[in-house]
Design a protein around this motif. Structure first.
Motif, PDB file in Angstrom:
ATOM      1  N   PRO A  46      59.594  -6.376   4.546  1.00  0.00           N
ATOM      2  CA  PRO A  46      57.658  -6.520   4.883  1.00  0.00           C
ATOM      3  C   PRO A  46      57.100  -5.008   5.065  1.00  0.00           C
ATOM      4  CG  PRO A  46      59.056  -6.634   6.931  1.00  0.00           C
ATOM      5  CD  PRO A  46      60.111  -6.518   5.829  1.00  0.00           C
ATOM      6  N   PRO A  47      56.167  -4.979   4.676  1.00  0.00           N
ATOM      7  CA  PRO A  47      55.663  -3.369   5.212  1.00  0.00           C
ATOM      8  C   PRO A  47      55.740  -2.854   6.690  1.00  0.00           C
ATOM      9  CG  PRO A  47      54.292  -4.877   5.001  1.00  0.00           C
ATOM     10  CD  PRO A  47      55.524  -5.491   4.446  1.00  0.00           C
ATOM     11  N   LEU A  48      56.007  -1.727   6.763  1.00  0.00           N
ATOM     12  CA  LEU A  48      56.559  -1.311   7.777  1.00  0.00           C
ATOM     13  C   LEU A  48      55.505  -0.155   8.492  1.00  0.00           C
ATOM     14  CD1 LEU A  48      60.240  -0.882   9.035  1.00  0.00           C
ATOM     15  CD2 LEU A  48      59.142  -3.027   9.004  1.00  0.00           C
ATOM     16  N   ASN A  49      54.615   0.303   9.377  1.00  0.00           N
ATOM     17  CA  ASN A  49      54.102   1.642   9.744  1.00  0.00           C
ATOM     18  C   ASN A  49      54.699   2.911  10.060  1.00  0.00           C
ATOM     19  OD1 ASN A  49      51.917   0.379   8.768  1.00  0.00           O
ATOM     20  ND2 ASN A  49      50.924  -0.265  10.761  1.00  0.00           N
ATOM     21  N   LEU A  50      55.841   3.302   9.531  1.00  0.00           N
ATOM     22  CA  LEU A  50      56.106   4.458  10.238  1.00  0.00           C
ATOM     23  C   LEU A  50      55.576   5.414  10.146  1.00  0.00           C
ATOM     24  CD1 LEU A  50      59.198   3.920   7.488  1.00  0.00           C
ATOM     25  CD2 LEU A  50      58.638   3.247   9.997  1.00  0.00           C
ATOM     26  N   VAL A  63      50.256  -0.677   1.139  1.00  0.00           N
ATOM     27  CA  VAL A  63      49.641  -0.962   2.141  1.00  0.00           C
ATOM     28  C   VAL A  63      49.662   0.362   3.426  1.00  0.00           C
ATOM     29  CG1 VAL A  63      50.254  -1.874   4.413  1.00  0.00           C
ATOM     30  CG2 VAL A  63      51.071  -2.831   2.173  1.00  0.00           C
ATOM     31  N   LYS A  64      48.369   0.647   3.429  1.00  0.00           N
ATOM     32  CA  LYS A  64      47.617   1.792   4.665  1.00  0.00           C
ATOM     33  C   LYS A  64      49.252   1.800   5.749  1.00  0.00           C
ATOM     34  CE  LYS A  64      43.098   1.934   3.353  1.00  0.00           C
ATOM     35  NZ  LYS A  64      41.813   2.249   3.425  1.00  0.00           N
ATOM     36  N   ALA A  65      48.994   3.048   6.652  1.00  0.00           N
ATOM     37  CA  ALA A  65      50.088   3.059   7.633  1.00  0.00           C
ATOM     38  C   ALA A  65      48.695   2.109   9.030  1.00  0.00           C
ATOM     39  CB  ALA A  65      49.281   4.248   8.070  1.00  0.00           C
ATOM     40  N   THR A  66      47.923   1.503   8.347  1.00  0.00           N
ATOM     41  CA  THR A  66      46.645   0.691   9.297  1.00  0.00           C
ATOM     42  C   THR A  66      47.118  -0.638   8.990  1.00  0.00           C
ATOM     43  OG1 THR A  66      45.517   0.852   8.117  1.00  0.00           O
ATOM     44  CG2 THR A  66      44.820   2.524   9.677  1.00  0.00           C
ATOM     45  N   GLY A  67      47.921  -0.996   8.029  1.00  0.00           N
ATOM     46  CA  GLY A  67      48.415  -2.152   7.831  1.00  0.00           C
ATOM     47  C   GLY A  67      47.869  -2.972   6.770  1.00  0.00           C
ATOM     48  N   THR A  68      46.788  -2.651   7.032  1.00  0.00           N
ATOM     49  CA  THR A  68      45.614  -3.357   5.880  1.00  0.00           C
ATOM     50  C   THR A  68      45.868  -3.149   4.477  1.00  0.00           C
ATOM     51  OG1 THR A  68      43.523  -2.015   5.925  1.00  0.00           O
ATOM     52  CG2 THR A  68      43.258  -3.060   7.415  1.00  0.00           C
ATOM     53  N   PRO A  69      45.771  -3.914   3.401  1.00  0.00           N
ATOM     54  CA  PRO A  69      46.124  -3.979   1.991  1.00  0.00           C
ATOM     55  C   PRO A  69      45.436  -2.911   1.500  1.00  0.00           C
ATOM     56  CG  PRO A  69      46.509  -6.076   2.604  1.00  0.00           C
ATOM     57  CD  PRO A  69      45.779  -5.398   4.061  1.00  0.00           C
ATOM     58  N   GLN A  70      45.520  -1.879   0.483  1.00  0.00           N
ATOM     59  CA  GLN A  70      44.830  -1.318   0.115  1.00  0.00           C
ATOM     60  C   GLN A  70      44.126  -2.247  -1.268  1.00  0.00           C
ATOM     61  OE1 GLN A  70      46.052   2.283  -1.528  1.00  0.00           O
ATOM     62  NE2 GLN A  70      46.466   3.472   1.156  1.00  0.00           N
ATOM     63  N   GLU A  71      42.607  -2.471  -1.425  1.00  0.00           N
ATOM     64  CA  GLU A  71      41.888  -2.885  -2.387  1.00  0.00           C
ATOM     65  C   GLU A  71      41.652  -2.026  -3.697  1.00  0.00           C
ATOM     66  OE1 GLU A  71      38.799  -5.901  -1.265  1.00  0.00           O
ATOM     67  OE2 GLU A  71      40.261  -6.451  -0.107  1.00  0.00           O
ATOM     68  N   PRO A  72      41.780  -2.441  -4.766  1.00  0.00           N
ATOM     69  CA  PRO A  72      41.793  -1.557  -5.349  1.00  0.00           C
ATOM     70  C   PRO A  72      40.376  -0.954  -6.283  1.00  0.00           C
ATOM     71  CG  PRO A  72      43.358  -2.876  -7.122  1.00  0.00           C
ATOM     72  CD  PRO A  72      42.981  -3.081  -4.799  1.00  0.00           C
TER      73      PRO A  72
END
Length: 106
Positions: A46-50, A63-72
């Motif tokens: 799973p993606p982690l915010n570090l 996935v950005k550090a905020t946890g929302t997926p980036q849409e191209p």
């Protein structure tokens, strides 16, 4: 499997993925090959915010550090592809010109 890195010994057990033999098979360069189908998809990390020294980053590049997926963005991707294609064409033509100049002795 026992591994050693810089004097530190540790055990590594690679994940086992269950597969079943597929129906499609063939021979390539004298070797038999067969498609294998996954019985159960592997569990992805799973993606982690570090945070490192106060800077936020993610272990998943989409996935950005905020946890929302980036849409191209379609416009930015198409612009990048066009510029990349132009750059490659310029590099190719410059390379061909330099080779030709070298061959004729300029």
């Amino acid at each position: 499997m026992k591994l050693n890195y810089r004097g530190v010994n540790y055990d590594y057990n690679p994940p086992v993925v269950a597969t079943s033999e597929g129906e499609v098979a063939g021979k390539f360069r004298g070797l038999d090959w067969r498609f294998r189908n996954l019985e159960k998809p592997p569990v992805l990390q799973p993606p982690l915010n570090l945070t490192y020294r106060g800077v936020a980053y993610s272990n998943c590049p989409t996935v950005k550090a905020t946890g929302t997926p980036q849409e191209p963005k379609v416009k930015s991707l198409s612009r990048w592809l066009m510029l990349h294609k132009e750059k490659m064409a310029k590099n190719r033509s410059a390379s061909m010109l330099s080779r030709t100049a070298h061959e004729i002795g300029l």
